[in-house]
Design an enzyme around this catalytic site. Structure first.
Site, short mmCIF file in Angstrom:
data_model
loop_
_atom_site.label_atom_id
_atom_site.label_comp_id
_atom_site.label_asym_id
_atom_site.label_seq_id
_atom_site.Cartn_x
_atom_site.Cartn_y
_atom_site.Cartn_z
N ASP A 186 76.21 11.26 106.03
CA ASP A 186 75.83 12.66 106.23
C ASP A 186 75.44 12.83 107.69
O ASP A 186 75.78 11.99 108.52
CB ASP A 186 74.73 13.09 105.25
CG ASP A 186 73.44 12.29 105.40
OD1 ASP A 186 73.24 11.66 106.46
OD2 ASP A 186 72.62 12.30 104.46
N HIS A 231 72.54 9.81 108.29
CA HIS A 231 72.49 8.47 107.71
C HIS A 231 73.82 7.74 107.79
O HIS A 231 74.87 8.34 107.55
CB HIS A 231 72.04 8.56 106.25
CG HIS A 231 70.70 9.18 106.08
ND1 HIS A 231 70.52 10.48 105.66
CD2 HIS A 231 69.46 8.68 106.31
CE1 HIS A 231 69.23 10.75 105.61
NE2 HIS A 231 68.57 9.68 106.00
N SER A 261 64.13 6.58 104.97
CA SER A 261 65.34 6.71 104.16
C SER A 261 66.34 5.59 104.37
O SER A 261 67.21 5.37 103.53
CB SER A 261 66.02 8.05 104.45
OG SER A 261 66.32 8.17 105.83
#
Length: 361
Positions: free
Chosen positions: A335, A338, A40
């Site tokens: 978040d 991340h 990610s």
């Protein structure tokens, strides 16, 4: 006669001066493209097309600080480090996702991300996340090569790949799913922490060799971040720590051990792959410094993410109804797992100073 002698002397002196000049060396060609693989941290939106994964960010408030304020599938409020990289190199404004149906063959020529949120080096990681494996990402790169050859021909396509930078960022999910967050896992039974690190690095080395066989020559390989400082890890550890949100030192120690081994692997790989240039990208120390010295970077919060409570929100839990902080640029994390766009900008600047000079010298 005297005038002829003077002219001859000047000519001989000029010739000697010219011959004494240093012979210029051939400079490396400019970076032609950026191709990203992994998880990610470099996924531009490929998971938007995965029907069974929970790791999706194609909904608000993700993407709120992108130029069009539309969630793209990036796991942050705005740009990733790879977006800043391609912009700095003058290739494009953002690095698109390979699975974006709007991606044109021409845009593919200057780079794309094949990464998938939740991906890892370990097949057991993929069994949990339902993300795109590195093996499948490699297959998609093969598909992309076919498209490039049809667009600009075999020779031009090969030159693009030879002069591209290949960014690889992976390993965090493997450590979190299989080593850190569950008391008992198959890998914990099979491996010691050191043995599991070696297992992952063998997989990583094989992946780099596969890219090399396809023409890749320039690699930026990211180490692990200080996983024990991620907000989600602080939350989980606080359950057993009197609700104190402090870094999990053992997790950070394991990440450092992995990174040390990776830094040893990189020169060995480069020596075995003629014409290659591999550079280690240190994400651990910069993120740890941001975590411990927030004011140095303009941050005010490093223990929580901007989305929701900042302690557990991630993917579907960071949704359209979630409250967000008014200024994400003051937060290290967007978040619970991340970094924010502001943190990715710091990392991209460090890459430009420490890695790109090695790959382009």
């Amino acid at each position: 006669m005297e005038q002829k002698t003077t002219v001859l002397f000047v000519l001989l002196f000029s010739l000697a001066s010219f011959l004494s000049l240093p012979i210029p060396t051939t400079a490396s060609p400019p970076v032609s493209a950026v191709f990203a693989f992994g998880d990610s941290t470099v996924d531009s939106g490929n998971n938007n097309r995965l029907p069974f994964t929970l790791f999706r960010s194609d909904h608000p408030p993700y993407g709120r600080d992108l130029p069009n304020h539309v969630p793209s599938g990036r796991f942050t409020n705005g740009k990733l480090s790879t977006d800043f990289m391609v912009s700095r190199l003058g290739l494009k404004d953002l690095l698109p996702a390979y699975r974006d149906p709007r991606l044109t063959d021409r845009e593919l020529l200057t780079g794309v991300s094949f990464a998938s949120g939740g991906s890892g080096l370990d097949d057991l990681t993929l069994a949990v996340s339902k993300a795109t494996s590195l093996g499948r990402q490699l297959e998609e790169f093969d598909e992309a090569l076919g498209r490039m050859r049809r667009t600009v021909g075999e020779k031009n396509s090969s030159e693009i790949v030879n002069n591209a930078v290949f960014v690889i960022s992976v390993g965090t999910n493997d450590m979190v799913f299989n080593l850190f967050d569950l008391p008992v896992t198959a890998r914990k039974i099979e491996f010691s922490p050191s043995g599991y690190q070696d297992f992952l690095l063998r997989r990583l080395g094989s992946f780099i060799q596969n890219l090399y066989q396809r023409g890749a020559r320039r690699f930026q390989v990211a180490g692990l971040p200080p996983i024990g400082c991620l907000p989600m890890q602080l939350t989980i550890s606080s359950i057993f720590n009197g609700l104190r949100r402090v870094s999990v030192e053992q997790q950070n120690t394991d990440c450092q051990a992995y990174n040390t081994k990776l830094q040893g692997l990189i020169p060995r790989l480069q020596a075995s792959l003629p014409g290659s240039r591999l550079a280690y990208f240190d994400s651990y120390n910069p993120i740890l410094d941001m975590f411990n010295n927030p004011s140095k970077y303009g941050f005010v919060q490093t223990h929580k993410g901007c989305c929701g409570t900042g302690m557990v929100e991630l993917g579907p839990l960071c949704g359209e109804l979630s409250l967000t902080c008014p200024d994400p640029s003051k937060f290290l994390f967007w978040d619970s797992m991340h970094p924010s766009q502001a943190a990715y900008k710091v990392l991209a600047d460090i890459s430009a100073r420490t890695v790109l000079p090695i790959l382009t010298a």
